[in-house]
Motif scaffolding. Structure first.
Motif, PDB file in Angstrom:
ATOM      1  N   TYR A  55      28.702 -13.436  42.436  1.00 44.73           N
ATOM      2  CA  TYR A  55      27.483 -14.254  42.560  1.00 44.73           C
ATOM      3  C   TYR A  55      27.276 -14.683  44.013  1.00 44.73           C
ATOM      4  O   TYR A  55      27.169 -15.866  44.331  1.00 44.73           O
ATOM      5  CB  TYR A  55      27.538 -15.470  41.632  1.00 44.73           C
ATOM      6  N   ASN A  56      27.266 -13.684  44.885  1.00 40.71           N
ATOM      7  CA  ASN A  56      27.117 -13.964  46.309  1.00 40.71           C
ATOM      8  C   ASN A  56      25.825 -13.385  46.871  1.00 40.71           C
ATOM      9  O   ASN A  56      25.718 -13.139  48.070  1.00 40.71           O
ATOM     10  CB  ASN A  56      28.323 -13.441  47.101  1.00 40.71           C
ATOM     11  N   GLY A  82      28.374 -18.867  43.357  1.00 38.56           N
ATOM     12  CA  GLY A  82      29.600 -18.561  44.078  1.00 38.56           C
ATOM     13  C   GLY A  82      29.968 -19.652  45.068  1.00 38.56           C
ATOM     14  O   GLY A  82      31.100 -20.134  45.088  1.00 38.56           O
ATOM     15  N   ILE A  83      29.021 -20.093  45.887  1.00 40.27           N
ATOM     16  CA  ILE A  83      29.314 -21.088  46.909  1.00 40.27           C
ATOM     17  C   ILE A  83      29.686 -22.433  46.285  1.00 40.27           C
ATOM     18  O   ILE A  83      30.460 -23.208  46.847  1.00 40.27           O
ATOM     19  CB  ILE A  83      28.117 -21.241  47.875  1.00 40.27           C
ATOM     20  N   VAL A 116      30.738 -14.286  52.823  1.00 40.67           N
ATOM     21  CA  VAL A 116      31.020 -14.156  51.395  1.00 40.67           C
ATOM     22  C   VAL A 116      31.830 -15.362  50.926  1.00 40.67           C
ATOM     23  O   VAL A 116      32.883 -15.668  51.509  1.00 40.67           O
ATOM     24  CB  VAL A 116      31.800 -12.853  51.113  1.00 40.67           C
ATOM     25  N   PRO A 117      31.390 -16.055  49.875  1.00 43.01           N
ATOM     26  CA  PRO A 117      32.172 -17.186  49.358  1.00 43.01           C
ATOM     27  C   PRO A 117      33.544 -16.737  48.856  1.00 43.01           C
ATOM     28  O   PRO A 117      33.670 -15.691  48.200  1.00 43.01           O
ATOM     29  CB  PRO A 117      31.309 -17.725  48.206  1.00 43.01           C
ATOM     30  N   LEU A 127      21.551 -19.278  49.143  1.00 38.69           N
ATOM     31  CA  LEU A 127      22.768 -18.893  49.851  1.00 38.69           C
ATOM     32  C   LEU A 127      22.442 -18.429  51.266  1.00 38.69           C
ATOM     33  O   LEU A 127      23.229 -18.645  52.194  1.00 38.69           O
ATOM     34  CB  LEU A 127      23.527 -17.798  49.097  1.00 38.69           C
ATOM     35  N   LEU A 136      33.835 -19.630  53.454  1.00 36.87           N
ATOM     36  CA  LEU A 136      33.100 -18.374  53.549  1.00 36.87           C
ATOM     37  C   LEU A 136      33.913 -17.411  54.406  1.00 36.87           C
ATOM     38  O   LEU A 136      34.360 -17.774  55.499  1.00 36.87           O
ATOM     39  CB  LEU A 136      31.717 -18.577  54.165  1.00 36.87           C
ATOM     40  N   ALA A 158      33.342 -22.369  45.859  1.00 33.54           N
ATOM     41  CA  ALA A 158      34.082 -21.828  46.993  1.00 33.54           C
ATOM     42  C   ALA A 158      34.803 -22.906  47.785  1.00 33.54           C
ATOM     43  O   ALA A 158      34.417 -24.076  47.808  1.00 33.54           O
ATOM     44  CB  ALA A 158      33.135 -21.056  47.903  1.00 33.54           C
TER      45      ALA A 158
END
Length: 462
Positions: A416-417, A424-425, A402-403, A358, A431, A428
């Motif tokens: 989960y970032n 997370g991404i 942050v996603p 990430l 962001l 997403a």
């Protein structure tokens, strides 16, 4: 059909990529930067800004997140100016995602003849109409003229017979027991006929320089008679995946982990407009990295990991060894703080991404995206904000990325970032750019779209 890419280029034969970029900037209301605004050369071992403290404090040496993106854009403009890359004639099947470097002018009237907009009958004069036995189909020779009181079956897209008054849709006509045709509702002259030149006349400008080639642009170019378009060439990007601990298949074991960036970066870079020329896996060896960097002729090199100060972090020493100009040495952003941007030659840059997945995404959107966008002469995306549904904890001094997913008129932060997490991404839409100190529920927050969620062109992953 004779290719028309060369013809399109004749109107802009003196335009190079940097000049196309200037047109794009001016169309956005931007202005070219003053070349004198860029400071003198900074060695790879020196602070990235003249007023930065000594290297002993890596956090205070780091560049603010907005400034880092501006520096990446400036680096792209400098490289485009130095390279003086010429536009290319790109066949339509390879042009998706490129930027037009010459206007797209109509080579013919559209439509090029009067056509039927619907299936039905071409009719002449008032009802009732006697119907010819033969019909008129698209793609066939011009039909004979109609006489008063005559009709002929016609297909959508077929040529209109001379002296046609209107087209009667199939569902709006009926025949009696003598085979005479009547309209079941009022009709007006010219209805459901697309007259020649309704969309454009030959020579009309359809699209301007700087237009992004989308699927719809490809369709318009083909309809207008083009086999190719004159466009800004893709920047060539090479990826160097660093690390002895990375596996390319199977489950992690014995201290080894799967390489997540090798599969992720190439399609992401293609979505940003680059041509990925190679993905090379480099062991944790300073000489191997030096050889890979000095042998590359790519416009942009991306490395993964090795940007900190650990025992096998060889990116900084390699940049010093080759005399590179360090433009950004750390960014005040989480995750991704140890990212960097260096000018290795007047026309080549190296983006050093952190090794955590990430954090590497953060580096892509902070440094690689602005650099590649400028090299591709793509217009800058319009900034926008949305309120956050939930509070987001912030870093005391740094920006956080942050996603989030978009739900209605709110952005919902995802869990989960952490720097090493992709869960997370992967879910997403964007962001969120969270300022130092965090964001409260309902606070308007800037969003960065992800390529595959921001207008269709990002799905160009081939």
């Amino acid at each position: 059909m004779t290719p028309h890419g060369a013809r399109a280029g004749e109107d802009a034969e003196d335009l190079d990529v940097e000049e196309v970029l200037a047109l794009v900037r001016n169309s956005n209301g931007d202005h070219p930067p003053d070349p004198a605004a860029r400071g003198g050369k900074v060695s790879a071992g020196a602070p990235s800004r003249p007023d930065a403290p000594a290297r002993s404090d890596s956090h205070h040496r780091a560049t603010a997140w907005p400034e880092a993106r501006t520096l990446a854009e400036r680096a792209g403009r400098d490289a485009a100016r130095a390279a003086r890359r010429a536009p290319v004639s790109a066949p339509l099947d390879t042009a998706l995602g490129l930027t037009l470097a010459a206007p797209l002018d109509a080579l013919t009237d559209l439509p090029s003849f009067d056509t039927s907009a619907m299936d039905g009958w071409a009719v002449c004069g008032p009802a009732p109409w006697r119907v010819r036995d033969e019909g008129v189909l698209a793609g066939h020779a011009a039909p004979g003229p109609l006489t008063d009181g005559e009709a002929v079956r016609i297909a959508t897209g077929a040529r209109i017979p001379p002296d046609t008054s209107l087209v009667l849709r199939s569902e709006h006509g009926r025949t009696d027991d003598k085979g005479r045709l009547y309209a079941t509702r009022d009709v007006v002259p010219g209805q459901d006929i697309r007259p020649r030149g309704q969309e454009c006349r030959a020579g009309d400008q359809l699209l301007a320089v700087g237009t992004l080639v989308t699927p719809a642009v490809l369709g318009l170019a083909a309809a207008a008679g083009y086999d190719s378009v004159t466009a800004v060439p893709r920047a060539r990007a090479e990826i160097l995946v660093l690390g002895d601990e990375l596996l390319t298949e199977g489950l992690p074991h014995d201290g080894l982990i799967r390489d997540a960036l090798g599969p992720m970066l190439p399609p992401w870079l293609r979505a940003l407009g680059a041509e990925v020329t190679a993905v090379r896996r480099i062991r944790d060896d300073a000489d191997a990295l030096y050889e890979a960097v000095t042998a590359s002729d790519a416009d942009v090199l991306l490395t993964t990991g090795g940007t900190a100060a650990g025992p096998v972090d060889h990116v900084h020493p390699t940049l010093r060894r080759i005399g590179a100009e360090l433009l950004v040495d750390g960014v005040k952003v989480r995750p991704g703080h140890p990212m960097l941007l260096a000018r290795t030659t007047p026309t080549q840059h190296l983006v050093g991404l952190p090794g955590n997945p990430l954090a590497a995404v953060s580096g892509l959107l902070t440094l690689a995206e602005p650099l590649l966008r400028i090299l591709a002469a793509r217009p800058a995306p319009e900034p926008y904000t949305m309120p956050l549904r939930d509070a987001v904890h912030g870093h005391p001094h740094d920006t956080r990325l942050v996603p989030v997913v978009l739900r209605g008129d709110e952005a919902v932060p995802l869990h989960y970032n952490g720097p090493a997490m992709l869960r997370g991404i992967a879910a997403a839409d964007a962001l969120a750019v969270v300022p130092p100190g965090g964001a409260r529920p309902g606070q308007e927050t800037e969003l960065l779209d992800l390529p595959w969620a921001s207008g269709g062109i990002g799905v160009c992953f081939t």
